[in-house]
Design an enzyme around this catalytic site. Structure first.
Site, PDB file in Angstrom:
ATOM      1  CG  ASN A  93      48.856  44.392  16.057  1.00 11.67           C
ATOM      2  OD1 ASN A  93      47.764  44.106  16.566  1.00 11.67           O
ATOM      3  ND2 ASN A  93      49.634  45.335  16.576  1.00 11.67           N
ATOM      4  CB  SER A 145      40.211  42.451  10.295  1.00 11.28           C
ATOM      5  OG  SER A 145      39.111  43.147   9.779  1.00 11.28           O
ATOM      6  CE1 TYR A 159      40.558  50.531  13.481  1.00 16.42           C
ATOM      7  CE2 TYR A 159      38.321  49.868  14.022  1.00 16.42           C
ATOM      8  CZ  TYR A 159      39.690  49.668  14.117  1.00 16.42           C
ATOM      9  OH  TYR A 159      40.173  48.614  14.859  1.00 16.42           O
ATOM     10  CE  LYS A 163      41.829  47.651  11.744  1.00 16.16           C
ATOM     11  NZ  LYS A 163      43.168  47.061  11.806  1.00 16.16           N
ATOM     12  CB  VAL A 191      41.850  43.994  22.854  1.00 11.58           C
ATOM     13  CG1 VAL A 191      42.991  43.489  23.719  1.00 11.58           C
ATOM     14  CG2 VAL A 191      41.401  42.924  21.869  1.00 11.58           C
ATOM     15  CB  THR A 193      44.803  48.341  23.526  1.00 14.00           C
ATOM     16  OG1 THR A 193      43.790  48.836  22.627  1.00 14.00           O
ATOM     17  CG2 THR A 193      44.875  46.833  23.424  1.00 14.00           C
TER      18      THR A 193
HETATM   19  P1  NAP Z   1      47.179  50.451  20.214  1.00 18.36           P
HETATM   20  O1  NAP Z   1      47.349  50.070  21.624  1.00 18.36           O
HETATM   21  O2  NAP Z   1      46.869  51.865  19.867  1.00 18.36           O
HETATM   22  O3  NAP Z   1      48.494  49.979  19.423  1.00 18.36           O
HETATM   23  C1  NAP Z   1      48.638  50.301  18.073  1.00 18.36           C
HETATM   24  C2  NAP Z   1      49.956  49.734  17.555  1.00 18.36           C
HETATM   25  O4  NAP Z   1      50.064  50.148  16.172  1.00 18.36           O
HETATM   26  C3  NAP Z   1      51.154  50.279  18.311  1.00 18.36           C
HETATM   27  O5  NAP Z   1      52.096  49.273  18.545  1.00 18.36           O
HETATM   28  C4  NAP Z   1      51.722  51.324  17.349  1.00 18.36           C
HETATM   29  O6  NAP Z   1      53.136  51.428  17.444  1.00 18.36           O
HETATM   30  C5  NAP Z   1      51.336  50.755  15.981  1.00 18.36           C
HETATM   31  N1  NAP Z   1      51.271  51.843  15.017  1.00 18.36           N
HETATM   32  C6  NAP Z   1      50.394  52.882  14.997  1.00 18.36           C
HETATM   33  N2  NAP Z   1      50.760  53.761  14.056  1.00 18.36           N
HETATM   34  C7  NAP Z   1      51.889  53.271  13.475  1.00 18.36           C
HETATM   35  C8  NAP Z   1      52.764  53.743  12.464  1.00 18.36           C
HETATM   36  N3  NAP Z   1      52.574  54.919  11.857  1.00 18.36           N
HETATM   37  N4  NAP Z   1      53.830  52.980  12.138  1.00 18.36           N
HETATM   38  C9  NAP Z   1      54.072  51.796  12.763  1.00 18.36           C
HETATM   39  N5  NAP Z   1      53.275  51.298  13.718  1.00 18.36           N
HETATM   40  C10 NAP Z   1      52.223  52.046  14.079  1.00 18.36           C
HETATM   41  O7  NAP Z   1      46.031  49.615  19.533  1.00 18.36           O
HETATM   42  P2  NAP Z   1      45.568  48.080  19.702  1.00 18.36           P
HETATM   43  O8  NAP Z   1      44.231  48.091  20.290  1.00 18.36           O
HETATM   44  O9  NAP Z   1      46.647  47.255  20.274  1.00 18.36           O
HETATM   45  O10 NAP Z   1      45.379  47.727  18.157  1.00 18.36           O
HETATM   46  C11 NAP Z   1      46.130  46.731  17.479  1.00 18.36           C
HETATM   47  C12 NAP Z   1      45.335  46.273  16.276  1.00 18.36           C
HETATM   48  O11 NAP Z   1      44.133  45.645  16.737  1.00 18.36           O
HETATM   49  C13 NAP Z   1      44.889  47.422  15.365  1.00 18.36           C
HETATM   50  O12 NAP Z   1      45.002  47.025  14.022  1.00 18.36           O
HETATM   51  C14 NAP Z   1      43.431  47.622  15.734  1.00 18.36           C
HETATM   52  O13 NAP Z   1      42.695  48.182  14.682  1.00 18.36           O
HETATM   53  C15 NAP Z   1      43.025  46.194  16.036  1.00 18.36           C
HETATM   54  N6  NAP Z   1      41.832  46.063  16.868  1.00 18.36           N
HETATM   55  C16 NAP Z   1      41.830  46.516  18.157  1.00 18.36           C
HETATM   56  C17 NAP Z   1      40.666  46.362  18.926  1.00 18.36           C
HETATM   57  C18 NAP Z   1      40.605  46.819  20.349  1.00 18.36           C
HETATM   58  O14 NAP Z   1      39.513  46.709  20.962  1.00 18.36           O
HETATM   59  N7  NAP Z   1      41.672  47.292  20.946  1.00 18.36           N
HETATM   60  C19 NAP Z   1      39.532  45.754  18.382  1.00 18.36           C
HETATM   61  C20 NAP Z   1      39.569  45.303  17.071  1.00 18.36           C
HETATM   62  C21 NAP Z   1      40.732  45.451  16.325  1.00 18.36           C
HETATM   63  P3  NAP Z   1      53.927  52.839  17.523  1.00 18.36           P
HETATM   64  O15 NAP Z   1      53.000  53.875  18.060  1.00 18.36           O
HETATM   65  O16 NAP Z   1      55.084  52.523  18.410  1.00 18.36           O
HETATM   66  O17 NAP Z   1      54.355  53.119  16.120  1.00 18.36           O
END
Ligand code: NAP
Length: 253
Positions: A93, A145, A159, A163, A191, A193
């Site tokens: 993730n 993804s 990005y 993906k 989502v 976030t």
């Molecule tokens: P987020 O709130 O920014 O969270 C990102 C997560 O990734 C955090 O837990 C962070 O943990 C971890 N991460 C980032 N850099 C890291 C590193 N160097 N080492 C280890 N962990 C790391 O983002 P999110 O929206 O929850 O995204 C989660 C996933 O969903 C991602 O793959 C994103 O591409 C995907 N996604 C999100 C959306 C959306 O709308 N939010 C849509 C499509 C896909 P730490 O900072 O504690 O390391």
């Protein structure tokens, strides 16, 4: 696998990026269903640790650092629980969006970091996970993804490329037909976030589609991280999981 009849003591999930956002939602949903979780991130999750101290193991690891990942993998400690479980899950993730903007604005160090977290770490963990579980009854790998891996957006070249790499990795792994392994690369939808806040904080010059995401937030059309995490886990535990290597969550709020 039925989500209601499986013996939970027999399950184990590794979830990257459990510290916040969607990863927290996924880890929480697994823990609420009594599935033990090994969470990997740079930061911890105090709230999940408080609620699920016995079943959550937290690993501090920077997934942008392949040497650190290799060191952790070769330590062998992480394998012990996996080898004993009956059905094991790897949820890739963790992800980063930066650098946002056209090529001439991208810092090469940020490009390297994004490729390392979004692709390198995922491929490394997936390979080690399968090699360590050859005797296990069933293995499931879920890549988180994005629609951006399937549709191109100006300003998101790194990005989008990373993906798309996950989607194609899942397709190719599925063709390997590895025994007792299912894989799926899932687009979760939009989502609410920190990553979305990052998008809204970008300039239109760097990300021309920004306004669409600002409007979605204003109109409360973003999905919640906890309910989306739960829907991801429904999918992960479902009999249908892995029937297609590339998939998306059905609409939900
Ligand atoms: P987020 O709130 O920014 O969270 C990102 C997560 O990734 C955090 O837990 C962070 O943990 C971890 N991460 C980032 N850099 C890291 C590193 N160097 N080492 C280890 N962990 C790391 O983002 P999110 O929206 O929850 O995204 C989660 C996933 O969903 C991602 O793959 C994103 O591409 C995907 N996604 C999100 C959306 C959306 O709308 N939010 C849509 C499509 C896909 P730490 O900072 O504690 O390391």
């Amino acid at each position: 696998m039925s989500a209601t009849t499986t013996d939970r003591a027999d399950l184990l999930a590794i979830v990257t990026g459990h510290s916040r956002g969607l990863g927290e939602g996924i880890a929480q949903s697994l823990l609420e269903r009594d599935v033990p979780v090994v969470g990997i991130a740079r930061g911890g999750n105090a709230s999940l640790a408080r609620r699920f101290g016995k079943t959550l193991t937290q690993v501090t690891l920077d997934l942008s650092d392949p040497v650190a990942i290799e060191r952790w993998l070769s330590s062998g400690v992480w394998k012990q629980g996996l080898e004993l479980a009956g059905t094991v899950f790897l949820v890739n993730n963790s992800g980063v969006l930066q650098p946002i903007g056209p090529l001439q604005t991208q810092d090469p160090a940020d490009v390297a970091r994004a490729v390392a977290v979004n692709v390198g770490a995922v491929l490394m963990l997936s390979a080690a996970f399968v090699a360590a579980t050859m005797e296990v009854k069933e293995r499931r790998i879920l890549h988180v993804s994005s629609g951006a891996g399937r549709k191109a957006y100006a300003g998101w070249s790194v990005y989008c490329a990373t993906k798309a790499a996950l989607d194609h990795h899942a397709r190719a792994v599925a063709l390997d037909a590895t025994p007792r392994l299912r894989i799926s690369s899932l687009a979760p939808g939009v989502v609410d976030t920190a990553m979305q806040a990052e998008i809204r904080a970008t300039t239109t010059e760097h990300f021309p589609d920004k306004e669409r995401f600002v409007t979605m937030k204003r109109e409360s059309r973003l999905k919640r991280a906890d309910t989306t995490g739960s829907a991801v886990v429904d999918f992960l535990l479902s009999d249908d999981f892995g029937s297609e290597p590339v998939s998306e969550l059905p609409a939900l709020r």
